[in-house]
Scaffold this active site. Structure first.
Site, mmCIF file in Angstrom:
data_model
loop_
_atom_site.group_PDB
_atom_site.id
_atom_site.type_symbol
_atom_site.label_atom_id
_atom_site.label_comp_id
_atom_site.label_asym_id
_atom_site.label_seq_id
_atom_site.Cartn_x
_atom_site.Cartn_y
_atom_site.Cartn_z
ATOM 1 N N HIS A 172 0.231 0.655 1.585
ATOM 2 C CA HIS A 172 -1.171 0.327 1.351
ATOM 3 C C HIS A 172 -1.895 1.598 0.910
ATOM 4 O O HIS A 172 -1.538 2.710 1.297
ATOM 5 C CB HIS A 172 -1.768 -0.207 2.657
ATOM 6 C CG HIS A 172 -3.122 -0.824 2.543
ATOM 7 N ND1 HIS A 172 -4.271 -0.062 2.414
ATOM 8 C CD2 HIS A 172 -3.520 -2.121 2.569
ATOM 9 C CE1 HIS A 172 -5.316 -0.877 2.376
ATOM 10 N NE2 HIS A 172 -4.888 -2.128 2.452
ATOM 11 N N ASP A 206 1.903 2.995 10.407
ATOM 12 C CA ASP A 206 0.807 2.073 10.154
ATOM 13 C C ASP A 206 1.231 0.707 10.695
ATOM 14 O O ASP A 206 2.063 0.025 10.108
ATOM 15 C CB ASP A 206 0.525 2.014 8.654
ATOM 16 C CG ASP A 206 -0.483 0.945 8.264
ATOM 17 O OD1 ASP A 206 -0.918 0.174 9.141
ATOM 18 O OD2 ASP A 206 -0.829 0.859 7.071
ATOM 19 N N GLN A 222 -0.066 -4.480 10.074
ATOM 20 C CA GLN A 222 0.582 -5.783 9.953
ATOM 21 C C GLN A 222 1.596 -6.021 11.060
ATOM 22 O O GLN A 222 1.835 -7.167 11.446
ATOM 23 C CB GLN A 222 1.281 -5.898 8.587
ATOM 24 C CG GLN A 222 0.355 -5.846 7.383
ATOM 25 C CD GLN A 222 -0.570 -7.043 7.293
ATOM 26 O OE1 GLN A 222 -0.283 -8.119 7.809
ATOM 27 N NE2 GLN A 222 -1.708 -6.846 6.633
ATOM 28 N N LYS A 274 -6.778 -7.809 12.479
ATOM 29 C CA LYS A 274 -5.499 -8.424 12.125
ATOM 30 C C LYS A 274 -4.702 -8.797 13.377
ATOM 31 O O LYS A 274 -3.560 -9.252 13.283
ATOM 32 C CB LYS A 274 -4.700 -7.502 11.218
ATOM 33 C CG LYS A 274 -5.420 -7.312 9.879
ATOM 34 C CD LYS A 274 -4.657 -6.517 8.876
ATOM 35 C CE LYS A 274 -5.484 -6.397 7.599
ATOM 36 N NZ LYS A 274 -4.825 -5.647 6.541
ATOM 37 N N CYS A 298 -4.104 -4.002 -2.439
ATOM 38 C CA CYS A 298 -4.275 -2.567 -2.133
ATOM 39 C C CYS A 298 -2.935 -1.841 -2.160
ATOM 40 O O CYS A 298 -2.694 -0.917 -1.370
ATOM 41 C CB CYS A 298 -4.977 -2.358 -0.792
ATOM 42 S SG CYS A 298 -6.681 -2.942 -0.766
#
Length: 409
Positions: free
Chosen positions: A125, A203, A206, A229, A367
């Site tokens: 991303h 990260d 997700q 999220k 993105c």
């Protein structure tokens, strides 16, 4: 899937899903962009504003005390959820993007020097690319991309070669690709990066909603994610970092709360986590995130994941018979994200025609412009699942997609 998991019962907890769009029952398949909020989260936000609205850590009255206790209880709740060793390792931010920027502009400036390298997969991303480019430019370092295999998995042989060829100080990688759904082998990558002397940021934007997270077992130096999220509010995020690293890092912003003493002769800074939390925080957001975590744990993350996996298999079987639909990537392991193209059409046209039929998906580059350039694609259409989706949702998506293909191809 657990026989005790009732998707209809879970679905009833999400008020937004009961509406119609364009005269059709809403089929919400844009969960990778943001998840919907259960009543428990909405009620937690309303209760705070109705009963406990006050600033934290500062007031000498009962309402402020209640707000402070709820706010810090939320921090403890997050720490338990990700198995942080110390609650002080949990820093509140506005989201994954701010968390990565904080690490880049503090830790990155500490460790990067001229000629050093930050390794980032090509599938990342923008929020896990641009902050590293900014600090690298300031420090004379470079950001180098890790290529993918033909299935769109991270090329681990290329990763090893890059670790051996360069002075790699930081590896930044997402746990799950937001564009393709790929579950990256982050535990393996962390071990390889550590062996080469590099620090690692994961990260988890997700990943955190699709797997149990144990930051101590994982072994990374930083883990970041967003509340929205994870069925929580927007505008709240988490940076987890190892305590010794957080202690060594300079403050990211100046202002109230992050100080111990201030004078015109100089300022001394507060301890972590407060050193990184200048100004009035998103108190309601933190409380709402804690409510989201409690809700998800009540559902059972294993139940949620099993249901999503079952739905993804059902979706892939259904679209396999659609000759005009081309899946983008075929990763070895993935979550419920189906990224696809219909050759000869633009993804935005697909998205518009599905929306007219009440089906909400995402279209565009997600993105991840470097990934789209790598794949030589203008963007993709993306359907992303959650545990509150059903086979009826998948059937509606397939029917709407078939109609769109017949109109466009």
């Amino acid at each position: 899937m657990s026989k005790y998991f009732d998707v209809d019962l879970a679905r009833a907890d999400f008020p937004l899903l009961a509406q119609e769009v364009n005269g059709q029952p809403l089929v919400y398949l844009d969960n990778a962009a943001t998840t919907q909020k259960p009543r428990a989260v909405i009620q937690a936000l309303a209760h705070y504003y109705q009963m406990d609205n006050s600033n934290v850590h500062r007031g000498a009255h009962a309402v402020a005390d209640r707000a402070t206790r709820a706010f810090e209880a939320a921090r403890s709740r997050v720490a338990r959820f990700i198995n942080a060793e110390q609650v002080e390792e949990v820093i509140w931010t506005r989201g994954t993007t701010e968390s990565i920027n904080l690490v880049a502009q503090t830790f990155g400036r500490m460790v990067l020097n001229e000629g050093d390298v930050v390794l980032v997969p090509v599938s990342e991303h923008h929020a896990n690319i641009v902050p590293w480019q900014m600090v690298a430019q300031a420090r004379g370092a470079r950001v180098i991309s890790i290529p993918l295999t033909p299935t769109c998995d991270i090329d681990l042989e290329a990763f090893d070669a890059l670790l051996a060829q360069h002075s790699v100080k930081i590896v930044a990688v997402n746990q799950v690709s937001n564009a393709l759904g790929t579950i990256n082998p982050v535990a393996d990558m962390i071990a390889r990066a550590k062996a080469a002397g590099a620090a690692v940021l994961i990260d988890g934007a997700q990943g955190v909603a699709h797997s149990s997270v144990d930051v101590q077992a994982l072994g990374a130096d930083f883990y970041v994610f967003s509340g929205h999220k994870l069925y929580g509010p927007t505008g709240i995020g988490v940076l987890w970092g190892k305590k010794d690293l957080l202690d060594a890092m300079p403050p990211y912003q100046g202002g109230g709360e992050m100080i111990e003493t201030v004078s015109f002769d100089g300022t001394t800074y507060n301890q972590v986590p407060f050193k990184f939390e200048a100004g009035t925080p998103n108190i309601a957001g933190a409380i709402g995130l804690a409510a989201a975590i409690e809700y998800l744990e009540g559902v059972g993350i294993d139940n949620a994941v099993a249901h999503e996996e079952s739905l993804m298999h059902y979706l892939l079987d259904a679209v396999a018979e659609m000759t005009h639909v081309q899946r983008v990537g075929s990763p070895q392991r993935s979550v419920g994200i189906f990224s696809f193209l219909v050759p000869g059409t633009h993804p935005s046209d697909i998205g518009m025609l599905l929306d007219q039929q009440g089906v909400a998906i995402r279209t565009g580059h997600h993105c991840t412009q470097p990934l789209m350039q790598y794949l030589n694609a203008p963007g993709t259409a993306r359907a992303s699942l959650s545990f509150y989706n059903t086979r009826n949702d998948v059937d509606a998506f397939v029917q709407a997609l078939d109609k769109a293909c017949r109109l466009l191809v």
